[in-house]
Design a protein around this motif. Structure first.
Motif, PDB file in Angstrom:
ATOM      1  N   PRO A 140     112.326  59.847  22.232  1.00  0.00           N
ATOM      2  CA  PRO A 140     113.397  59.444  21.318  1.00  0.00           C
ATOM      3  C   PRO A 140     114.417  60.535  21.024  1.00  0.00           C
ATOM      4  CG  PRO A 140     111.420  59.924  20.067  1.00  0.00           C
ATOM      5  CD  PRO A 140     111.063  60.096  21.524  1.00  0.00           C
ATOM      6  N   GLY A 141     114.109  61.791  21.417  1.00  0.00           N
ATOM      7  CA  GLY A 141     115.056  62.882  21.212  1.00  0.00           C
ATOM      8  C   GLY A 141     115.303  63.240  19.757  1.00  0.00           C
ATOM      9  N   LEU A 142     114.255  63.222  18.933  1.00  0.00           N
ATOM     10  CA  LEU A 142     114.413  63.582  17.524  1.00  0.00           C
ATOM     11  C   LEU A 142     114.660  65.074  17.376  1.00  0.00           C
ATOM     12  CD1 LEU A 142     113.368  60.699  17.042  1.00  0.00           C
ATOM     13  CD2 LEU A 142     111.911  61.620  15.224  1.00  0.00           C
ATOM     14  N   SER A 143     115.377  65.439  16.330  1.00  0.00           N
ATOM     15  CA  SER A 143     115.613  66.847  16.020  1.00  0.00           C
ATOM     16  C   SER A 143     114.381  67.446  15.360  1.00  0.00           C
ATOM     17  CB  SER A 143     116.812  66.991  15.091  1.00  0.00           C
ATOM     18  OG  SER A 143     116.507  66.463  13.802  1.00  0.00           O
ATOM     19  N   LEU A 144     114.315  68.762  15.338  1.00  0.00           N
ATOM     20  CA  LEU A 144     113.211  69.447  14.673  1.00  0.00           C
ATOM     21  C   LEU A 144     113.183  69.093  13.187  1.00  0.00           C
ATOM     22  CD1 LEU A 144     110.874  71.446  15.027  1.00  0.00           C
ATOM     23  CD2 LEU A 144     112.492  73.308  14.597  1.00  0.00           C
ATOM     24  N   LYS A 145     114.355  68.979  12.589  1.00  0.00           N
ATOM     25  CA  LYS A 145     114.429  68.642  11.169  1.00  0.00           C
ATOM     26  C   LYS A 145     113.843  67.264  10.894  1.00  0.00           C
ATOM     27  CE  LYS A 145     117.633  68.636   7.246  1.00  0.00           C
ATOM     28  NZ  LYS A 145     119.044  68.824   6.823  1.00  0.00           N
ATOM     29  N   GLU A 146     113.970  66.339  11.846  1.00  0.00           N
ATOM     30  CA  GLU A 146     113.399  64.997  11.678  1.00  0.00           C
ATOM     31  C   GLU A 146     111.893  64.992  11.922  1.00  0.00           C
ATOM     32  OE1 GLU A 146     116.881  61.930  13.058  1.00  0.00           O
ATOM     33  OE2 GLU A 146     116.137  63.338  14.581  1.00  0.00           O
ATOM     34  N   ILE A 147     111.407  65.914  12.738  1.00  0.00           N
ATOM     35  CA  ILE A 147     109.986  65.946  13.072  1.00  0.00           C
ATOM     36  C   ILE A 147     109.159  66.615  11.982  1.00  0.00           C
ATOM     37  CG2 ILE A 147     108.308  66.866  14.736  1.00  0.00           C
ATOM     38  CD1 ILE A 147     110.515  66.592  16.879  1.00  0.00           C
ATOM     39  N   VAL A 148     109.723  67.608  11.306  1.00  0.00           N
ATOM     40  CA  VAL A 148     108.981  68.379  10.303  1.00  0.00           C
ATOM     41  C   VAL A 148     108.338  67.487   9.222  1.00  0.00           C
ATOM     42  CG1 VAL A 148     109.404  69.936   8.346  1.00  0.00           C
ATOM     43  CG2 VAL A 148     109.987  70.650  10.662  1.00  0.00           C
ATOM     44  N   PRO A 149     109.031  66.502   8.627  1.00  0.00           N
ATOM     45  CA  PRO A 149     108.356  65.662   7.629  1.00  0.00           C
ATOM     46  C   PRO A 149     107.182  64.862   8.199  1.00  0.00           C
ATOM     47  CG  PRO A 149     110.750  65.451   7.447  1.00  0.00           C
ATOM     48  CD  PRO A 149     110.471  66.185   8.722  1.00  0.00           C
ATOM     49  N   VAL A 150     107.271  64.503   9.479  1.00  0.00           N
ATOM     50  CA  VAL A 150     106.153  63.794  10.122  1.00  0.00           C
ATOM     51  C   VAL A 150     104.927  64.699  10.175  1.00  0.00           C
ATOM     52  CG1 VAL A 150     105.354  62.728  12.277  1.00  0.00           C
ATOM     53  CG2 VAL A 150     107.704  62.340  11.480  1.00  0.00           C
ATOM     54  N   VAL A 151     105.145  65.952  10.555  1.00  0.00           N
ATOM     55  CA  VAL A 151     104.042  66.921  10.620  1.00  0.00           C
ATOM     56  C   VAL A 151     103.416  67.099   9.247  1.00  0.00           C
ATOM     57  CG1 VAL A 151     103.438  69.334  11.075  1.00  0.00           C
ATOM     58  CG2 VAL A 151     105.036  68.133  12.591  1.00  0.00           C
ATOM     59  N   GLU A 152     104.232  67.262   8.212  1.00  0.00           N
ATOM     60  CA  GLU A 152     103.695  67.465   6.868  1.00  0.00           C
ATOM     61  C   GLU A 152     102.832  66.281   6.431  1.00  0.00           C
ATOM     62  OE1 GLU A 152     105.029  68.141   2.201  1.00  0.00           O
ATOM     63  OE2 GLU A 152     106.529  68.409   3.778  1.00  0.00           O
ATOM     64  N   ALA A 153     103.301  65.064   6.712  1.00  0.00           N
ATOM     65  CA  ALA A 153     102.545  63.869   6.307  1.00  0.00           C
ATOM     66  C   ALA A 153     101.197  63.797   7.013  1.00  0.00           C
ATOM     67  CB  ALA A 153     103.371  62.611   6.600  1.00  0.00           C
ATOM     68  N   ILE A 154     101.183  64.030   8.325  1.00  0.00           N
ATOM     69  CA  ILE A 154      99.945  63.948   9.104  1.00  0.00           C
ATOM     70  C   ILE A 154      98.989  65.071   8.720  1.00  0.00           C
ATOM     71  CG2 ILE A 154      98.954  64.097  11.413  1.00  0.00           C
ATOM     72  CD1 ILE A 154     100.358  61.462  10.957  1.00  0.00           C
ATOM     73  N   ALA A 155      99.516  66.288   8.550  1.00  0.00           N
ATOM     74  CA  ALA A 155      98.659  67.438   8.247  1.00  0.00           C
ATOM     75  C   ALA A 155      97.950  67.281   6.912  1.00  0.00           C
ATOM     76  CB  ALA A 155      99.483  68.718   8.254  1.00  0.00           C
ATOM     77  N   GLY A 156      98.593  66.633   5.959  1.00  0.00           N
ATOM     78  CA  GLY A 156      97.954  66.412   4.665  1.00  0.00           C
ATOM     79  C   GLY A 156      96.711  65.551   4.775  1.00  0.00           C
TER      80      GLY A 156
END
Length: 381
Positions: A53-69
């Motif tokens: 999908p070509g997401l930016s790093l800024k768009e991916i960071v919230p996904v990482v935070e949600a999953i890591a929690g």
């Protein structure tokens, strides 16, 4: 909110329920990886031309935070399935290399980045793994240590010495590449940390990353630093939320713990530090072009990793003996989060980088050997 963040949050209850299993059994979370791939959370950074999908790093960071929690292990896989080695390949690789990486990652592979060696940790340029030219390609010989995903990952980005300096090579498991042993780690117990031995391992010419110096390839690692800091943040934010809820539920001296000012101040400090770390991480992610600014990434990982250790420690303290035991996930979070001040750039190395930026010059790390004048008193050494 992106569709990918919505999908991530939908998976959170499932991942939270499974998290203790991977830790207890020291088992890689293949089931979670299948869910990530199906939801399109692996390879979010891959451009549309290669199936992502070509997401930016800024768009991916919230996904990482949600999953890591929900699950630190799964958060780490999301980072390495979108950043780090993948970032290097998608920026500097040939069309064939990009297509290979995209195919593997979109199917669920977590690429392994092979830098560290027994005698080359923070001093990565001291590596001794060598790539020797042979007909049709290169022969890799050497030992790589603390390789995350060793034995599980398919795609490996291996750094090795050549006559022209350190270069990057892509390779897959095969003859001459073996897992020599696995480390028994304090936390993130479901993620293999391996010693890999390369013995006459053949890599075709077309699998060397072209026209990219070691420094250029390492710049891609700044995405990994932002990702690692975000995992730490996600774990700490979850711990803080659990502590807040517990203080409202738990009563002592005929009143909820949340009414005691000393504990309120702890919560306030935790909330403030988490927000500061989040802002630094988002700022670093927003600077990506294509990789985050080196100093911003260092500041963000330093702040987030050290904040996470403090916040999880305070949350465990609020739970008392219950937090120390296995009934709550705090003790697992405590073990997991401790790694992030070490892996991907220690807190001390990051401070060196930040200080060099502040001072406007890079300070030497190697000991400078200077001939002593005749008659000098060497006892002062």
């Amino acid at each position: 909110m992106t569709d990918h963040l919505t999908r991530a949050r939908d998976l959170v209850p499932r991942f939270r329920e499974r998290a203790a299993t991977w830790d207890r059994d020291r088992r890689y979370c293949h089931e979670n990886v299948a869910d990530l791939a199906e939801a399109g959370l692996m390879g979010m950074s891959i451009p549309a031309a290669y199936g992502g999908p070509g997401l930016s790093l800024k768009e991916i960071v919230p996904v990482v935070e949600a999953i890591a929690g929900a699950c630190t292990l799964t958060g780490r896989i999301v980072v390495e399935g979108n950043m780090g080695a993948l970032s290097a390949v998608m920026t500097y690789g040939t069309e064939a290399q990009k297509a290979l990486a995209a195919e593997l990652v979109l199917a669920g592979d977590k690429p392994a980045i092979c830098i560290t060696e027994p005698g080359a940790g923070s001093d990565a340029t001291a590596m001794t793994t060598r790539a020797t030219p042979v007909p049709g390609g290169w022969r890799l010989d050497g030992i790589k240590h603390w390789i995350t995903g060793g034995g599980v990952s398919k795609l490996h980005l291996v750094f090795a010495q050549t006559k022209d300096g350190i270069r990057g090579f892509l390779t897959l498991p095969g003859e001459g590449l073996k897992v020599a042993r696995l480390e028994r780690t304090m936390g993130l117990c479901g993620m293999p940390e391996a010693e890999l031995r390369f013995e006459n391992h053949f890599v075709p010419d077309e699998m060397m990353i072209p026209n990219a110096s070691f420094g250029a390839l390492i710049d891609a690692y700044n995405t990994q630093r932002v990702g690692a800091g975000t995992i730490a943040l996600g774990v700490a934010a979850e711990a803080a939320d659990r502590a807040r809820d517990y203080l409202d539920r738990r009563e002592q001296f005929d009143r909820p713990l949340s009414e005691f000012q000393g504990l309120q101040w702890m919560l306030a400090d935790m909330d403030t530090e988490l927000m500061a770390a989040r802002l630094l991480l988002h700022d670093a992610a927003a600077s990506a072009d294509p990789f985050p600014d080196r100093t911003k990434a260092a500041r963000a990982k330093l702040m987030a990793s050290e904040t996470a250790v403090r916040v999880v420690d305070r949350a465990l303290q609020m739970f008392g003996a219950r937090g120390y035991g296995g009934e709550e996930p705090l003790e697992r979070m405590y073990r997991d989060v401790r790694m992030f001040t070490i892996g991907g750039g220690t807190a001390q190395v990051l401070r060196n980088q930040i200080a060099a930026h502040v001072l406007g010059r890079k300070l030497p790390q190697r000991r400078q050997v200077v001939d002593a004048p005749k008659g000098a008193d060497m006892a002062a050494e």
